[in-house]
Scaffold this motif. Structure first.
Motif, PDB file in Angstrom:
ATOM      1  N   SER A  64       0.822  -1.210   0.000  1.00 57.83           N
ATOM      2  CA  SER A  64       0.000   0.000   0.000  1.00 57.83           C
ATOM      3  C   SER A  64       0.855   1.258   0.000  1.00 57.83           C
ATOM      4  O   SER A  64       0.545   2.233  -0.689  1.00 57.83           O
ATOM      5  CB  SER A  64      -0.936  -0.003   1.216  1.00 57.83           C
ATOM      6  OG  SER A  64      -0.197  -0.074   2.415  1.00 57.83           O
ATOM      7  N   PHE A  65       1.950   1.233   0.763  1.00 62.08           N
ATOM      8  CA  PHE A  65       2.850   2.382   0.773  1.00 62.08           C
ATOM      9  C   PHE A  65       3.528   2.547  -0.583  1.00 62.08           C
ATOM     10  O   PHE A  65       3.730   3.670  -1.057  1.00 62.08           O
ATOM     11  CB  PHE A  65       3.910   2.219   1.866  1.00 62.08           C
ATOM     12  CG  PHE A  65       3.380   2.377   3.256  1.00 62.08           C
ATOM     13  CD1 PHE A  65       3.190   3.641   3.804  1.00 62.08           C
ATOM     14  CD2 PHE A  65       3.058   1.277   4.024  1.00 62.08           C
ATOM     15  CE1 PHE A  65       2.694   3.803   5.082  1.00 62.08           C
ATOM     16  CE2 PHE A  65       2.554   1.419   5.313  1.00 62.08           C
ATOM     17  CZ  PHE A  65       2.376   2.686   5.844  1.00 62.08           C
ATOM     18  N   VAL A  75       1.166   4.214  -3.003  1.00 54.94           N
ATOM     19  CA  VAL A  75       1.047   5.650  -2.746  1.00 54.94           C
ATOM     20  C   VAL A  75       2.239   6.402  -3.335  1.00 54.94           C
ATOM     21  O   VAL A  75       2.076   7.460  -3.963  1.00 54.94           O
ATOM     22  CB  VAL A  75       0.939   5.917  -1.230  1.00 54.94           C
ATOM     23  CG1 VAL A  75       1.067   7.410  -0.933  1.00 54.94           C
ATOM     24  CG2 VAL A  75      -0.383   5.384  -0.691  1.00 54.94           C
ATOM     25  N   ALA A  81       2.079   9.265  -6.396  1.00 59.34           N
ATOM     26  CA  ALA A  81       2.686  10.589  -6.260  1.00 59.34           C
ATOM     27  C   ALA A  81       3.706  10.840  -7.368  1.00 59.34           C
ATOM     28  O   ALA A  81       3.755  11.930  -7.956  1.00 59.34           O
ATOM     29  CB  ALA A  81       3.351  10.714  -4.889  1.00 59.34           C
TER      30      ALA A  81
END
Length: 504
Positions: free
Chosen positions: A41-42, A45, A49
């Motif tokens: 999940s990180f 993200v 970005a």
């Protein structure tokens, strides 16, 4: 009868350490606190970005180059393609460094820091430009010229710093994310083994085929389609001096891995035309839109020309569920294949759609030029052509549809067909298609600019797009795409899929 210690019996159940797996600090990895979606999940993200940042630059770059920096349309398009090319080729270096030295995690961290630095300096260069332009007529000309030169140097240095950071970030982040779910395979990726494989192949170039056949028979190698292809590489099964020492020869799997990499070369080469066509969405498509009616129902609001590229992403988002839920089941029923169609068929389908998109782009541009002539706007490039920008939506949407087939297919193909130890390099090879394609697009634009300009003529890429001929360029790309598709189909007929799940 002895009574066992309950705590001792429960200890193995509480110890969820994964054998053979360590984190970036060399500590044992626990299944309950790392990996899977906790880590992925990180990573997602971070990728979101990064994509916002990258496309924010690439979508507006040609507008900035032809606007504040005052470059010609052809020069700006070549600059955009050169930058995109560098950003897509540098992942080859980043993948090698990650797989051989730093590892994917450290490479992503370092690349992200360089990325942030590049973005900060890029923003600073734009700020300096605003300050310089507000100096007024009393500003010293020499100082203003020096300031502009410094701004341009800082701008391009920052721009290529971002491209350099892409080289480390792009090939690693997706592979690193996939690694979070690969809990059943504790083997480390060691791309350096490929160097030794190839080194042993130069050494055995004079080995006779009778010796190879004897060695294959001794090892019990079955004559499969794979083993028959690129048979000269089987020389690596023998040591140059005829010895049988294991350290002097390659294993059967290593030879098959090398063959798999070589088989990718024709697919890579014939995909370059698609990459050349793909490069136009961020350059000439944007310039087309800038000349057209971009007004909306909202008073005083105009659609930014660069934002039209969002229709590519929107098309991808809308069609992927259709592809998975409708197209694949229908194709599976017809072909009997689990995925509906093969990866190579998926890639080729996108190439067909891309060619159609280029033909539509040419027809729309012909229509735009005709309207400009009817309204007497051929020599008024700063006046809006009374033709809605929505005419461009079909070509953008078809580009997105082509991406669902070709780009996603290429990405999966180069990941799936590479050996496990080289999958970061496989993703880098996929990206390099678009890097080389961007450079080829830049070369093609420069060559056409030189051939069609001069003697007072307007080139195909004249700054006044009402006098230019982007329609000719799009038709040329459509013809080249058709030729590339034909060559691609010929290459796919001889391709043998690698099956890394089995033991060679």
């Amino acid at each position: 009868m002895s009574i066992s210690d309950p705590s001792a019996a429960q200890t193995p159940l509480l110890d969820d350490t994964i054998d053979g797996c360590l984190d970036y600090k060399g500590r044992p990895v626990r299944r309950s606190s790392s990996g899977c979606w906790i880590s992925a999940s990180f990573i997602i993200v971070v990728e979101i970005a990064e994509r916002f940042a990258y496309y924010g630059i690439s979508s507006n770059l040609i507008t900035y180059l032809t606007g504040p920096l005052g470059e010609s349309t052809a020069t700006a398009a070549a600059q955009v393609n050169a930058w995109n090319g560098a950003a897509s080729l540098l992942p080859l270096l980043g993948a090698f460094i990650a797989d051989s030295f730093l590892g994917r995690y450290r490479t992503i961290i370092l690349a992200s820091l360089v990325y942030i630095l590049g973005l900060g300096l890029l923003a600073l260069s734009a700020t300096l430009g605003s300050i310089s332009s507000s100096g007024g007529q009393n500003a010293d000309d020499i100082a203003l010229s020096s300031s502009l030169q410094f701004q341009v140097i800082l701008f391009f240095s920052s721009l290529y710093l971002v491209a350099f950071a892409q080289g480390g970030h792009k090939p690693c982040v997706q592979a690193f994310g996939a690694d979070q779910f690969d809990t059943q395979d504790p083997e480390e990726c060691k791309a350096k083994t490929s160097f030794f494989n190839w080194w042993y192949f130069v050494r055995n170039r004079k080995t006779s085929y009778s010796a190879i056949a004897a060695e294959e028979e001794a090892r019990g190698i079955l004559a499969t389609e794979s083993s028959k292809q690129f048979k000269f590489l089987n020389k690596a099964l023998l040591a140059p001096d005829g010895s049988k020492e294991q350290g002097e020869v390659c294993s059967i799997r290593e030879v098959e891995e090398a063959k798999a990499v070589i088989r990718l070369a024709p697919i890579w080469a014939t995909s370059l035309i698609y990459a050349i066509a793909f490069a136009q969405s961020s350059t000439f498509f944007t310039k087309q839109g800038a000349t057209m009616d971009r007004s909306t129902a909202m008073m005083g609001f105009e659609i930014p020309a660069a934002s039209l590229q969002s229709f590519i992403s929107l098309s991808v988002v809308l069609f992927i569920p259709i592809y998975d839920r409708i197209f694949v089941p229908l194709a599976r029923a017809l072909t009997g294949k689990q995925a509906g169609i093969t990866l190579l068929q998926r890639i080729g389908s996108g190439m067909v759609i891309s060619t159609i998109s280029l033909v539509i782009a040419a027809v729309v541009e012909m229509r735009r030029l005709k309207i400009a002539e009817e309204y007497g706007l051929l020599d008024k490039p700063n006046v809006m052509v009374p033709m809605s920008v929505w005419w461009l939506v079909p070509q953008y949407a078809l580009y997105g549809l082509a991406d669902v087939f070709t780009m996603v297919g290429l990405q999966e193909f180069f990941y799936d067909q590479m050996p496990n130890e080289l999958r970061s390099v496989g993703l880098a090879l996929y990206l390099s298609i678009f890097g080389v394609g961007s450079f080829l697009s830049s070369f093609l634009i420069s060559a056409i600019e030189n051939l069609t300009s001069g003697d007072g003529r307007d080139s195909w890429f004249a700054n006044n797009l009402n006098r230019a001929h982007l329609d000719y360029f799009f038709l040329l790309l459509a013809v080249l795409s058709a030729v590339g598709l034909t060559l691609y189909v010929c290459c796919t007929k001889y391709y043998i899929y690698a099956r890394w799940g089995r033991t060679f």
